[in-house]
Design a protein around this motif. Sequence first.
Motif, PDB file in Angstrom:
ATOM      1  N   UNK B  34       0.821  -1.210   0.000  1.00 43.79           N
ATOM      2  CA  UNK B  34       0.000   0.000   0.000  1.00 43.79           C
ATOM      3  C   UNK B  34       0.850   1.253   0.000  1.00 43.79           C
ATOM      4  N   UNK B  35       1.860   1.279   0.872  1.00 43.67           N
ATOM      5  CA  UNK B  35       2.700   2.466   0.975  1.00 43.67           C
ATOM      6  C   UNK B  35       3.500   2.678  -0.304  1.00 43.67           C
ATOM      7  N   UNK B  36       3.997   1.570  -0.866  1.00 45.00           N
ATOM      8  CA  UNK B  36       4.798   1.668  -2.087  1.00 45.00           C
ATOM      9  C   UNK B  36       3.979   2.282  -3.223  1.00 45.00           C
ATOM     10  N   UNK B  37       2.737   1.820  -3.393  1.00 45.23           N
ATOM     11  CA  UNK B  37       1.957   2.320  -4.517  1.00 45.23           C
ATOM     12  C   UNK B  37       1.566   3.778  -4.317  1.00 45.23           C
ATOM     13  N   UNK B  38       1.359   4.174  -3.054  1.00 50.82           N
ATOM     14  CA  UNK B  38       1.123   5.599  -2.798  1.00 50.82           C
ATOM     15  C   UNK B  38       2.364   6.390  -3.181  1.00 50.82           C
ATOM     16  N   UNK B  94      -2.148  15.518  -2.233  1.00 47.73           N
ATOM     17  CA  UNK B  94      -2.816  14.247  -1.955  1.00 47.73           C
ATOM     18  C   UNK B  94      -1.809  13.110  -1.857  1.00 47.73           C
ATOM     19  N   UNK B  95      -0.936  13.026  -2.875  1.00 54.47           N
ATOM     20  CA  UNK B  95      -0.018  11.885  -2.867  1.00 54.47           C
ATOM     21  C   UNK B  95       1.092  12.080  -1.838  1.00 54.47           C
ATOM     22  N   UNK B  96       1.552  13.323  -1.668  1.00 50.38           N
ATOM     23  CA  UNK B  96       2.632  13.565  -0.709  1.00 50.38           C
ATOM     24  C   UNK B  96       2.190  13.288   0.708  1.00 50.38           C
ATOM     25  N   UNK B  97       1.184  14.031   1.155  1.00 55.35           N
ATOM     26  CA  UNK B  97       0.687  13.822   2.513  1.00 55.35           C
ATOM     27  C   UNK B  97       0.117  12.410   2.649  1.00 55.35           C
ATOM     28  N   UNK B  98      -0.530  11.953   1.559  1.00 52.84           N
ATOM     29  CA  UNK B  98      -1.104  10.608   1.585  1.00 52.84           C
ATOM     30  C   UNK B  98      -0.033   9.550   1.838  1.00 52.84           C
ATOM     31  N   UNK B  99       1.106   9.663   1.157  1.00 55.15           N
ATOM     32  CA  UNK B  99       2.175   8.677   1.355  1.00 55.15           C
ATOM     33  C   UNK B  99       2.686   8.716   2.791  1.00 55.15           C
ATOM     34  N   UNK B 100       2.850   9.933   3.331  1.00 58.84           N
ATOM     35  CA  UNK B 100       3.312  10.043   4.718  1.00 58.84           C
ATOM     36  C   UNK B 100       2.320   9.362   5.666  1.00 58.84           C
ATOM     37  N   UNK B 103       2.752   5.705   5.521  1.00 59.36           N
ATOM     38  CA  UNK B 103       3.945   5.297   6.269  1.00 59.36           C
ATOM     39  C   UNK B 103       3.647   5.277   7.769  1.00 59.36           C
ATOM     40  N   UNK B 104       2.995   6.308   8.212  1.00 56.68           N
ATOM     41  CA  UNK B 104       2.622   6.401   9.629  1.00 56.68           C
ATOM     42  C   UNK B 104       1.739   5.216  10.030  1.00 56.68           C
ATOM     43  N   UNK B 105       0.821   4.844   9.123  1.00 57.96           N
ATOM     44  CA  UNK B 105      -0.102   3.746   9.437  1.00 57.96           C
ATOM     45  C   UNK B 105       0.629   2.418   9.572  1.00 57.96           C
ATOM     46  N   UNK B 106       1.773   2.297   8.913  1.00 51.55           N
ATOM     47  CA  UNK B 106       2.552   1.060   9.043  1.00 51.55           C
ATOM     48  C   UNK B 106       2.817   0.808  10.516  1.00 51.55           C
ATOM     49  N   UNK B 107       3.168   1.869  11.232  1.00 49.03           N
ATOM     50  CA  UNK B 107       3.383   1.703  12.668  1.00 49.03           C
ATOM     51  C   UNK B 107       2.080   1.666  13.447  1.00 49.03           C
ATOM     52  N   UNK B 124      -7.573   3.067  -2.024  1.00 51.81           N
ATOM     53  CA  UNK B 124      -8.806   3.417  -2.737  1.00 51.81           C
ATOM     54  C   UNK B 124      -9.124   4.898  -2.551  1.00 51.81           C
ATOM     55  N   UNK B 125      -8.911   5.361  -1.338  1.00 51.34           N
ATOM     56  CA  UNK B 125      -9.166   6.764  -1.011  1.00 51.34           C
ATOM     57  C   UNK B 125      -8.317   7.674  -1.896  1.00 51.34           C
ATOM     58  N   UNK B 126      -7.016   7.365  -1.979  1.00 52.12           N
ATOM     59  CA  UNK B 126      -6.127   8.182  -2.813  1.00 52.12           C
ATOM     60  C   UNK B 126      -6.573   8.151  -4.270  1.00 52.12           C
ATOM     61  N   UNK B 127      -6.896   6.943  -4.763  1.00 49.17           N
ATOM     62  CA  UNK B 127      -7.280   6.820  -6.170  1.00 49.17           C
ATOM     63  C   UNK B 127      -8.516   7.669  -6.456  1.00 49.17           C
ATOM     64  N   UNK B 128      -9.511   7.580  -5.576  1.00 50.76           N
ATOM     65  CA  UNK B 128     -10.755   8.324  -5.795  1.00 50.76           C
ATOM     66  C   UNK B 128     -10.491   9.826  -5.774  1.00 50.76           C
ATOM     67  N   UNK B 129      -9.682  10.255  -4.829  1.00 48.27           N
ATOM     68  CA  UNK B 129      -9.406  11.694  -4.715  1.00 48.27           C
ATOM     69  C   UNK B 129      -8.615  12.184  -5.933  1.00 48.27           C
ATOM     70  N   UNK B 130      -7.693  11.363  -6.409  1.00 51.09           N
ATOM     71  CA  UNK B 130      -6.922  11.756  -7.597  1.00 51.09           C
ATOM     72  C   UNK B 130      -7.832  11.845  -8.811  1.00 51.09           C
TER      73      UNK B 130
END
Lengths: 537, 631
Positions: B34-38, B94-100, B103-107, B124-130
């Motif tokens: 998930x994080x990689x694709x973001x 979206x993608x910048x903050x989204x990726x962060x 990453x945060x969610x990993x922990x 899915x959220x990122x895709x829809x917003x994009x």
Amino acid sequence: MSFPLLTVTAAVPAAGAVATAAVPAARRAAAKWLALAFSLATLVLAAVQLARFDPDSGKPFQLTESHAWIKSFGVRYDLGVDGIAVVLIALTALLVPFVILAGWHDADPLEEAEPNRRWRPTQGFFALILLVEAMVVISFEATDVFLFYIFFEAMLIPVYFLVGGFGDRAGARSEEETAARRSYAAVKFLLYNLAGGLIMMAAVIGLYAVTAHQLGTGTFSLTEIVQARADGRLQFATVTERALFLGFFFAFAVKAPLWPLHTWLPGAMGEATAPVAVLITAVVDKVGTFAMLRFCLQLFPEASKWATPVIVVLSVIGILYGALLAVAQKDIKRLIAYASISHFGFIVLGIFAMTTQGQGGATLYMVNHGISTAALMLVAGFLISRRGSRLIADYGGVQKVAPVLAGTFMVGGLATLSLPGLAPFVSEFLVLVGTFSRYPAAGIVATLGIVLAALYVLVLYQRTMTGPVKDEVRGMPDLRVRELVVVGPLIALLLFLGVYPKPLTKIIDPAVGHTMSQVHRTDPKPDVPANDVEAAK
Amino acid sequence: MENLIGLLVAAPLLGAAVLLCGGRRLDRVDHWIGTLLAAVSFALGAVLFADLLGKDAGARTLTSHLFSWVPVGGFRADVAFRLDQLSMTFVLLITGVGTLIHLYSVGYMEHDERRRRFFGYLNLFLAAMLLLVLADNYLLLYVGWEGVGLASYLLIGFWQHKPSAATAAKKAFLVNRVGDMGLSIAIMLMFTTFGTFAFGPVLTHATDAGEGKLTAIGLMLLLAACGKSAQVPLQSWLGDAMEGPTPVSALIHAATMVTAGVYLITRSGAIFNAAPDAQTAVVTVGAVTLLFGAIVGCAKDDIKKALAGSTMSQIGYMILAAGLGPVGYVFAIMHLVTHGFFKAGLFLGAGSVMHGMNDEVDMRRYGGLRTYMPVTFVTFGLGYLAIIGFPGLSGFFSKDKIIEAAFAKGGTEGWILGGAALLGAAITAYYMTRVMILTFFGEKRWQPDADGNRPHPHESPRTMTIPMVVLAVGSVFAGGLFSINDTFLKWLEPVTGHAEGNSPLSAIEVTAATMVVLVLGVALAWAQYGRGPVPVTAPRGNALVRAARRDLLQDDFNHVVLVRGGEELTRGLVRADHSVVDGIVNGTAAAVGGLSSRMRRLQNGYARSYAVSMFGGAAVLIAATLLMRAV
């Protein structure tokens, strides 16, 4: 003479019905496989129809077959399909195999532990389903009014037995009580539709009388009547045309069903098994809305325009009424039935908006509603079969124990509330736009339906699937392979047609254009056509 | 280069599909997929950004036409993308903050058994917003719009076994659907007015249509924006949405979802510019909401709900700015970006605090945490300074410009809007200082949780602190960077247009006033919470405080008017369906039954009565035939 493809497409399931019914009692399982094989053969034939159909040929009907039948009354065996019919035949042929697979165990004899219960004739169940399919297919194909009428009515008989003879396992209620409720629902279904049919029969005879009087020889042929009207050889007096229109429309409105003629549907769908409910709402009812497009509009264009305001109002009432009643239902299957009533409101609204978007959308809606209701209802059926109850209150927390079942139920629900990205959104939006461009007020009020749809779907999902796991739900198995085979393709189709509906709209569009020209309506023009300006640059 | 736009959307969509359908075999790598694709999506965004920067300011638009989606008669909807400066800004956010946040969610979600699904939903959220910000027409935008609604539904209700979470998710979707109705009607109006709903033709020819039509379209777009952006009167879902895991709140409040309304209005600027009445409605909604959210934020003891009130208020600023027309569009978006940094940072900080405090959310049970969680304290503190508009930090630049633009509206209206914006700034300073003091300062008021475990606050793992640090850096410097040489203004101006306002106050006067109210707000909060001990149970408070705790009675209002009214209506209809509609039909059946029993009496065996009925029947038949001839 070329290969009679249309006749064969209807004859194969009919033959299948006979073959299935003839399987000896001891070879019960063979009957199921046989029925499945015949339904798949029908699907192949429907696919061949689609492949051989040329949307841009300019001819109103294709793959036509024409034979004299009852000469003294001018009844002919005339078959032919337009873009609307060919798509609906494909829908029917597509859904029936899933219905059969989903109902695989619905007509199994009950366990030995319950010897005093009635034996359920497995062969009969599957034979009846195929019989319904055959009659629906030929109704879509018939271009002779009388031929259509025969099968439109005859269809009631197998459906009556399917509703009255095969229900869900009793669950909390006694077997006698469920049987009583079932037969009440079946009789109600029959009476409503018979009443509609009788009135239509009077109108069919009336139509014959008028043609006999004006053309010299009476005819039931749709093409001939339309042609005679265009030539001016046949002219209806205003009152006659309206009376005949009402006779036809009443029967179709009962079958569709349109508010306030809808009350048979929740009973029939609630008491029948889920696959039969799908057969009724996704397939049989479509004959009603289809016939409005083919017969009401093309035979009686002036009367159709005359009746439009009332029908638009009834449709909008139906949309909101069905949705509001769905919200209040306690029974999962009745909830889905009321949701369907709301959706049929959209379909009829689109037809009578008399715009390309409205009618194209309505046709697409028939297909999409068939698929989405099938997905939702069949998963609901799987759920009900696990717990033996149709009451929403008896469930809770299912997503925790059966996540795949819950997930597919959610997708079916999202399709029902017309989420963009899934097929029903495209058709619903087309209907709304098509309505709005002719009747803005009706379009806006109908839009309220999208909020109500979200309400009944999400309330249903929340109460059954989320929350703490109920004791009775604990240990519920997730979807089995057979069930996944049923639901998976339906969901894939919902996604595909949501993203790329063009293969269907390409076939439907010319047929809608033809119907629109029959009623002499053209789309309203935009105030400031911005696209033309762009194109001119 | 254009082809990358499609990939930008496709990457997180693929992630969602793989994670949601992939099954258990992905359970060990799901969070990294998930994080990689973001991150891939962000990288593509960066490449496209570099490409746009290389072009002339006037030619920074890329379009990409994938396929014709719904062609029916004159109705043409395409799957086509448009990347210009406005959508580019959103893509990076979206993608910048989204990726962060990924990453945060990993922990944060490390031990959740449904983690795979969580990351699927995030993607899915990122895709829809994009899709929403890249669509080239309103119908495709609608797909992203509802996709965002779906993703938020799934994430808010992620812990579905909690009835409160399931209810909150349903509420968010429903309230959003009311907004979606507005978007539907707006698109239909565009279709009947312009014959199309693609951005290009509609926005270039907007002025050809009558003002009445444009006002109607504008108001419907505003309704849509109110739903997604949680503006009064469709604000009620936002507070409950805190039921979702904290990274979700950060995502909804900073990078996606609530910003969609601001995007919609800014994108449709050409329509609003020609419909002053609609603009008045927009600024009114913005001004009311910025005060509404701020007041609610003051009364909440739940740290996430206080921040939620703050989001509502800050988005109110943006809507207000967008309603001001070309004077405000650029600043609405600028505040949106800076807010994206500091609000994401604040939410992630709040999550970090909860992580260390046994998931406690009541700030009255925090206190003195600054020494236990130094990184969280510093990053949260910088976010705090940014949001209250401390000089030199991001929020200072963007908020100040909005207040100035509000005064520039001119006349009484300008004074009212400017005054509301200033008042909002004071309240913001107050409630954010309150959050800061209650959480990190004062004595410890820690309480054992329901199972009796005493909290042992600790700093969160690296995967959580790194995103917080990055966001804090953004919170400090973004506003300043944007303002040097008016970089941001020059970047966005070709799309949104820009006009200098005519403010009755000079820029210095506005800044001075802002500083005064800021100091007042901070001082008031310190006087109330910083000087003495804070009670663990909240005091009863006056009527306003009690109302604010109940979100200014929004739910009570909705309950009485909508829920109870709706229940009565449906219950009445169920009865009517049974007795009236069905009754009439059954009544007809009974009448037929009665008729037939009377008919039976006719079969009496007397030849003379048969003769009479035969005569009657024949007469009717002859009459009917004659009538038919006449026809």
